[in-house]
Scaffold this motif. Structure first.
Motif, PDB file in Angstrom:
ATOM      1  N   LEU A 112      29.719  76.884 -27.909  1.00 46.91           N
ATOM      2  CA  LEU A 112      30.838  76.144 -27.320  1.00 46.91           C
ATOM      3  C   LEU A 112      31.803  77.117 -26.654  1.00 46.91           C
ATOM      4  O   LEU A 112      32.162  78.148 -27.230  1.00 46.91           O
ATOM      5  CB  LEU A 112      31.558  75.364 -28.431  1.00 46.91           C
ATOM      6  N   THR A 157      33.936  79.582 -31.477  1.00 51.73           N
ATOM      7  CA  THR A 157      34.081  79.075 -30.104  1.00 51.73           C
ATOM      8  C   THR A 157      34.653  80.168 -29.205  1.00 51.73           C
ATOM      9  O   THR A 157      35.509  80.932 -29.629  1.00 51.73           O
ATOM     10  CB  THR A 157      35.026  77.849 -30.080  1.00 51.73           C
ATOM     11  N   LEU A 201      41.013  77.519 -31.125  1.00 45.10           N
ATOM     12  CA  LEU A 201      39.570  77.389 -30.923  1.00 45.10           C
ATOM     13  C   LEU A 201      38.939  77.830 -32.231  1.00 45.10           C
ATOM     14  O   LEU A 201      39.460  78.746 -32.893  1.00 45.10           O
ATOM     15  CB  LEU A 201      39.103  78.292 -29.778  1.00 45.10           C
ATOM     16  N   ASP A 202      37.832  77.218 -32.612  1.00 46.83           N
ATOM     17  CA  ASP A 202      37.145  77.617 -33.843  1.00 46.83           C
ATOM     18  C   ASP A 202      36.745  79.087 -33.758  1.00 46.83           C
ATOM     19  O   ASP A 202      36.593  79.632 -32.664  1.00 46.83           O
ATOM     20  CB  ASP A 202      35.864  76.785 -34.039  1.00 46.83           C
ATOM     21  N   HIS A 233      37.879  70.387 -34.728  1.00 48.92           N
ATOM     22  CA  HIS A 233      36.441  70.452 -34.405  1.00 48.92           C
ATOM     23  C   HIS A 233      35.998  69.284 -33.521  1.00 48.92           C
ATOM     24  O   HIS A 233      34.881  68.770 -33.659  1.00 48.92           O
ATOM     25  CB  HIS A 233      35.577  70.415 -35.671  1.00 48.92           C
ATOM     26  N   GLN A 234      36.875  68.861 -32.622  1.00 50.66           N
ATOM     27  CA  GLN A 234      36.607  67.593 -31.941  1.00 50.66           C
ATOM     28  C   GLN A 234      35.280  67.546 -31.189  1.00 50.66           C
ATOM     29  O   GLN A 234      34.528  66.576 -31.306  1.00 50.66           O
ATOM     30  CB  GLN A 234      37.740  67.250 -30.972  1.00 50.66           C
ATOM     31  N   VAL A 235      34.997  68.576 -30.405  1.00 46.03           N
ATOM     32  CA  VAL A 235      33.781  68.521 -29.575  1.00 46.03           C
ATOM     33  C   VAL A 235      32.545  68.478 -30.478  1.00 46.03           C
ATOM     34  O   VAL A 235      31.630  67.659 -30.290  1.00 46.03           O
ATOM     35  CB  VAL A 235      33.741  69.717 -28.603  1.00 46.03           C
ATOM     36  N   LYS A 236      32.544  69.353 -31.485  1.00 45.70           N
ATOM     37  CA  LYS A 236      31.375  69.389 -32.386  1.00 45.70           C
ATOM     38  C   LYS A 236      31.191  68.037 -33.076  1.00 45.70           C
ATOM     39  O   LYS A 236      30.069  67.541 -33.212  1.00 45.70           O
ATOM     40  CB  LYS A 236      31.558  70.486 -33.434  1.00 45.70           C
ATOM     41  N   TYR A 279      35.002  71.705 -21.795  1.00 45.58           N
ATOM     42  CA  TYR A 279      34.160  72.619 -22.570  1.00 45.58           C
ATOM     43  C   TYR A 279      32.744  72.630 -22.017  1.00 45.58           C
ATOM     44  O   TYR A 279      32.237  71.593 -21.580  1.00 45.58           O
ATOM     45  CB  TYR A 279      34.075  72.163 -24.031  1.00 45.58           C
TER      46      TYR A 279
HETATM   47  N1  URA Z   1      36.174  71.383 -30.354  1.00 42.92           N
HETATM   48  C1  URA Z   1      35.520  72.036 -31.334  1.00 42.92           C
HETATM   49  O1  URA Z   1      34.699  71.459 -32.014  1.00 42.92           O
HETATM   50  N2  URA Z   1      35.813  73.319 -31.535  1.00 42.92           N
HETATM   51  C2  URA Z   1      36.706  74.011 -30.794  1.00 42.92           C
HETATM   52  O2  URA Z   1      36.914  75.200 -31.020  1.00 42.92           O
HETATM   53  C3  URA Z   1      37.380  73.320 -29.779  1.00 42.92           C
HETATM   54  C4  URA Z   1      37.107  72.005 -29.589  1.00 42.92           C
END
Ligand code: URA
Length: 243
Positions: free
Chosen positions: A205, A106, A102-103, A189-192, A133
């Motif tokens: 997040l 995060t 996790l970042d 950083h997939q979700v971001k 998330y």
């Molecule tokens: N996606 C993100 O951008 N950050 C994370 O830590 C996990 C998933």
């Protein structure tokens, strides 16, 4: 059977050479008798080992659920920053690692273990383990955000993500939108980056789940607990290690 110095090193009692010195200086007992040879083989399943009078039990695998706080990094060691492993204060083994990353900023669910096979299966794209998330998002989401996420979005480097499930929560937090996003892969950083592709910025997040493993609502930020037998069995079933 295993060497006594390896046993104590795996149980986090020092480096192999420190442990050899401790053994040679008579601080280690096996079944109540002082042993002085680091190469001595013992049966880790039945024999009792103590170091300076303290019994050191042998554990092969450990599994912890950590509620990672912001500000610590998902690594085993770091010269500058606190790591997620520093938070697991009563671990027995010296070979634990976080399953995935996790970042730093995060929060949320992180599995900490030394079970390499389970970790590999949880992270392998072949198993498509869902990760959910909670994301607090700044900026106006496009009206078709849910269907864009459902189709997969094109990130800034041209890669196209697999389909993801976006849910918009009804209430707002100031000007921010509360969302739940479930993804099936784990790009950097997939979700971001997925929200960026939709013109928005993630300002908070938190990971809520990884497959059937759900962050325990009783855990405070920064706290951890061992996985229950049931949680471990469910993870093993989900990843095809058990039926
Ligand atoms: N996606 C993100 O951008 N950050 C994370 O830590 C996990 C998933």
């Amino acid at each position: 059977m295993m060497r006594i110095d390896k046993y104590l090193a795996e149980m986090g009692q020092g480096t192999r050479s420190e442990i050899k010195k401790l053994i040679r200086s008579g601080r280690v007992m096996v079944d109540g008798e002082t042993v002085k040879k680091p190469e001595l083989k013992i049966d880790e399943t039945t024999q009792k080992v103590s170091l300076e009078g303290k019994q050191i039990g042998y554990t092969k695998k450990e599994y912890y659920m950590l509620y990672k706080p912001a500000g610590v990094i998902s690594a085993t060691k770091d010269d500058r920053d606190k790591t997620v492993l520093d938070l697991i204060t009563d671990k027995k083994r010296n070979d634990l690692f976080p399953v995935g990353r996790l970042d730093k900023d995060t929060e949320g669910l992180l599995l900490i273990t030394n079970d390499g096979e389970l970790a590999h299966r949880l992270l392998s794209p072949a198993h498509h383990v869902d990760k959910q998330y909670y994301a607090l998002v700044e900026g106006e989401l496009p009206a078709d955000a849910v269907s864009q996420m459902e189709q997969g979005v094109t990130l800034e480097d041209g890669t196209v993500t697999r389909p993801a499930r976006l849910e918009l929560l009804p209430e707002k937090e100031g000007e921010f939108t509360k969302t739940l996003l479930t993804i099936h892969e784990g790009k950097f950083h997939q979700v971001k980056r997925m929200f960026e592709a939709l013109g928005c910025k993630v300002v908070f997040l938190k990971r809520l789940s990884m497959g059937n493993l759900v962050l325990d609502p009783e855990l405070e930020t920064g706290a951890y607990r061992p996985l229950t037998e049931g949680e471990l069995t469910n993870l093993r079933i989900m990843t095809g290690m058990e039926d």
